[in-house]
Design an enzyme around this catalytic site. Structure first.
Site, mmCIF file in Angstrom:
data_model
loop_
_atom_site.group_PDB
_atom_site.id
_atom_site.type_symbol
_atom_site.label_atom_id
_atom_site.label_comp_id
_atom_site.label_asym_id
_atom_site.label_seq_id
_atom_site.Cartn_x
_atom_site.Cartn_y
_atom_site.Cartn_z
ATOM 1 N N ASP A 33 0.857 -1.193 0.000
ATOM 2 C CA ASP A 33 0.000 0.000 0.000
ATOM 3 C C ASP A 33 0.890 1.238 0.000
ATOM 4 O O ASP A 33 1.934 1.256 0.655
ATOM 5 C CB ASP A 33 -0.895 0.000 1.247
ATOM 6 C CG ASP A 33 -2.180 0.798 1.065
ATOM 7 O OD1 ASP A 33 -2.089 1.992 0.728
ATOM 8 O OD2 ASP A 33 -3.265 0.222 1.263
ATOM 9 N N LYS A 107 2.570 -12.632 -14.461
ATOM 10 C CA LYS A 107 3.155 -13.376 -15.585
ATOM 11 C C LYS A 107 4.547 -13.884 -15.221
ATOM 12 O O LYS A 107 4.893 -15.043 -15.489
ATOM 13 C CB LYS A 107 3.211 -12.472 -16.817
ATOM 14 C CG LYS A 107 3.802 -13.119 -18.059
ATOM 15 C CD LYS A 107 3.648 -12.187 -19.247
ATOM 16 C CE LYS A 107 4.308 -12.764 -20.491
ATOM 17 N NZ LYS A 107 5.782 -12.681 -20.413
ATOM 18 N N TYR A 147 -12.758 7.169 -12.261
ATOM 19 C CA TYR A 147 -12.847 5.885 -11.567
ATOM 20 C C TYR A 147 -13.467 4.819 -12.475
ATOM 21 O O TYR A 147 -12.929 3.718 -12.622
ATOM 22 C CB TYR A 147 -13.676 6.048 -10.304
ATOM 23 C CG TYR A 147 -13.791 4.800 -9.457
ATOM 24 C CD1 TYR A 147 -12.671 4.238 -8.840
ATOM 25 C CD2 TYR A 147 -15.021 4.174 -9.244
ATOM 26 C CE1 TYR A 147 -12.774 3.102 -8.054
ATOM 27 C CE2 TYR A 147 -15.135 3.049 -8.451
ATOM 28 C CZ TYR A 147 -14.004 2.504 -7.850
ATOM 29 O OH TYR A 147 -14.112 1.379 -7.079
ATOM 30 N N TYR A 161 -4.343 -9.994 -21.088
ATOM 31 C CA TYR A 161 -3.288 -10.858 -20.549
ATOM 32 C C TYR A 161 -3.757 -12.314 -20.459
ATOM 33 O O TYR A 161 -2.983 -13.238 -20.699
ATOM 34 C CB TYR A 161 -2.843 -10.368 -19.167
ATOM 35 C CG TYR A 161 -1.620 -9.478 -19.207
ATOM 36 C CD1 TYR A 161 -0.371 -9.958 -18.824
ATOM 37 C CD2 TYR A 161 -1.717 -8.158 -19.633
ATOM 38 C CE1 TYR A 161 0.748 -9.157 -18.862
ATOM 39 C CE2 TYR A 161 -0.599 -7.339 -19.678
ATOM 40 C CZ TYR A 161 0.639 -7.843 -19.295
ATOM 41 O OH TYR A 161 1.752 -7.039 -19.335
ATOM 42 N N ARG A 188 -19.007 7.791 1.397
ATOM 43 C CA ARG A 188 -19.965 6.751 1.034
ATOM 44 C C ARG A 188 -21.147 6.757 2.000
ATOM 45 O O ARG A 188 -21.084 7.285 3.109
ATOM 46 C CB ARG A 188 -19.274 5.394 0.973
ATOM 47 C CG ARG A 188 -18.425 5.263 -0.287
ATOM 48 C CD ARG A 188 -17.725 3.935 -0.396
ATOM 49 N NE ARG A 188 -16.510 3.897 0.395
ATOM 50 C CZ ARG A 188 -15.593 2.932 0.288
ATOM 51 N NH1 ARG A 188 -15.776 1.954 -0.587
ATOM 52 N NH2 ARG A 188 -14.506 2.940 1.030
#
Length: 329
Positions: A33, A107, A147, A161, A188
């Protein structure tokens, strides 16, 4: 050998609960983070755990993790309107560059990756309830577009991918989720209403309150995400609670829960605010054997008890504002 999982956005609301779940499942967890919106308090209880490691890192820059990695959960992104309007460029970058970097890591490590998409890919929907076959109704240049389009691009590059490199990918379209560790000031609905109730303020409803939302308690959400990661299904899956309620009815429900006597006040509806949110979870039921178990009454009671533990100072710092107030003019 323990399985190793990388969880980005680990200090955020959902990310921290996912760290808890995978530690409990016996995984070695690397939490990552940059702390733009995350809070170390959400994962402080894990710092002494031998199988938890924290990387303070911005995933829009190259991501390196030594050794093997079995799974990746990409949950690094601002998720509330106030956050992504304050930092719109970072929101777009974490959905594009960040996703690209983590797909590259998956990957390199031959790891399975689950990305956290959102119901916002449906925009202000023209179909109801929303199922995964619906392509959405999104304003690409509106204030919420930073967003919505970040998440839509995230889905596209993930599927590229999967198809081009044969990467094992999973896509979760997450609907409104709530529970302990939400921030009071993230804009929110649930933390805003509970914060107002705890401060003794009238509850603010935008528009006439007829717009609907469907709220999923965090424990149910985490269970659905866990099952999706462990499934063999690569296309998007809605993870949310199908029990729909209008914002006006929900405000009245909060007043009843908190035992307060506040009035409901109305303010103009923000631009592009979706009028309906209700997931069709038939796919989750069929493929994952998952559906929410925790009632809204039970989940709200637990969440309210969590917010009651906030100090008066913390409560005073949180306000329910129209997210349009945060748009840079």
């Amino acid at each position: 050998m323990k399985k190793k999982i990388v969880i980005t956005g680990a200090a955020g609301f959902l990310g921290s609960h996912l760290c808890d779940r995978f530690i409990a499942e016996g995984f070695e967890v690397i939490g990552m983070d940059n702390l733009i919106t995350g809070d170390l308090k959400n994962i402080a209880h894990l710092f002494q755990h031998k199988d938890f490691h924290f990387y303070h890192h911005d995933v829009t820059k190259f991501v390196h993790v030594p050794g093997k990695v079995d799974y990746i959960l990409h949950f690094a992104s601002p998720a509330s309107p106030i956050d992504y309007l304050k930092i719109p460029i970072q929101t777009l970058k974490v959905g594009s560059l960040g996703t690209h970097n983590l797909l590259g890591l998956a990957k390199e490590k031959n790891a399975r990756i689950l990305i956290a998409s959102t119901s916002e890919v449906y925009g202000d929907p023209l179909v109801h309830p929303q199922n995964e076959a619906y392509y959405g109704n999104v304003n690409t240049i509106g204030p919420r577009g930073v967003y919505d389009e970040a998440k839509r691009f995230q889905e596209s590059i993930t599927m590229a991918y999967h198809r081009f490199h044969g990467l094992e990918t999973r896509i979760a379209r997450i609907f409104n989720t709530y529970g302990p560790r939400m921030r009071l000031n993230d804009g929110r609905v649930i933390p805003a209403f509970l914060g107002q109730a705890l401060r003794g303020e009238d509850l603010t409803v935008f528009g006439d309150g007829s717009q609907t939302r469907s709220f999923c308690y965090v424990d149910d959400q985490v269970e659905g995400l866990y099952k999706l990661l462990m499934s063999d299904y690569s296309l998007p899956v809605n993870i949310g609670n199908p029990h729909e309620i209008s914002i006006l009815d929900f405000a009245e429900e909060i007043i009843k829960l908190t035992g307060t006597q506040q009035k409901i006040v109305f303010k103009p509806l923000p631009k592009d605010d979706p009028m309906q949110r209700q997931p069709d979870i038939a796919k989750a039921k069929e493929i994952l054997g998952w559906e929410p178990k925790i009632s809204r009454a039970e989940g709200l009671k637990t969440t309210y008890e969590y917010f009651k533990g906030f100090s008066k100072e913390a409560l005073q710092k949180s306000e329910h504002k129209n997210f349009s107030d945060h748009i840079k003019k």
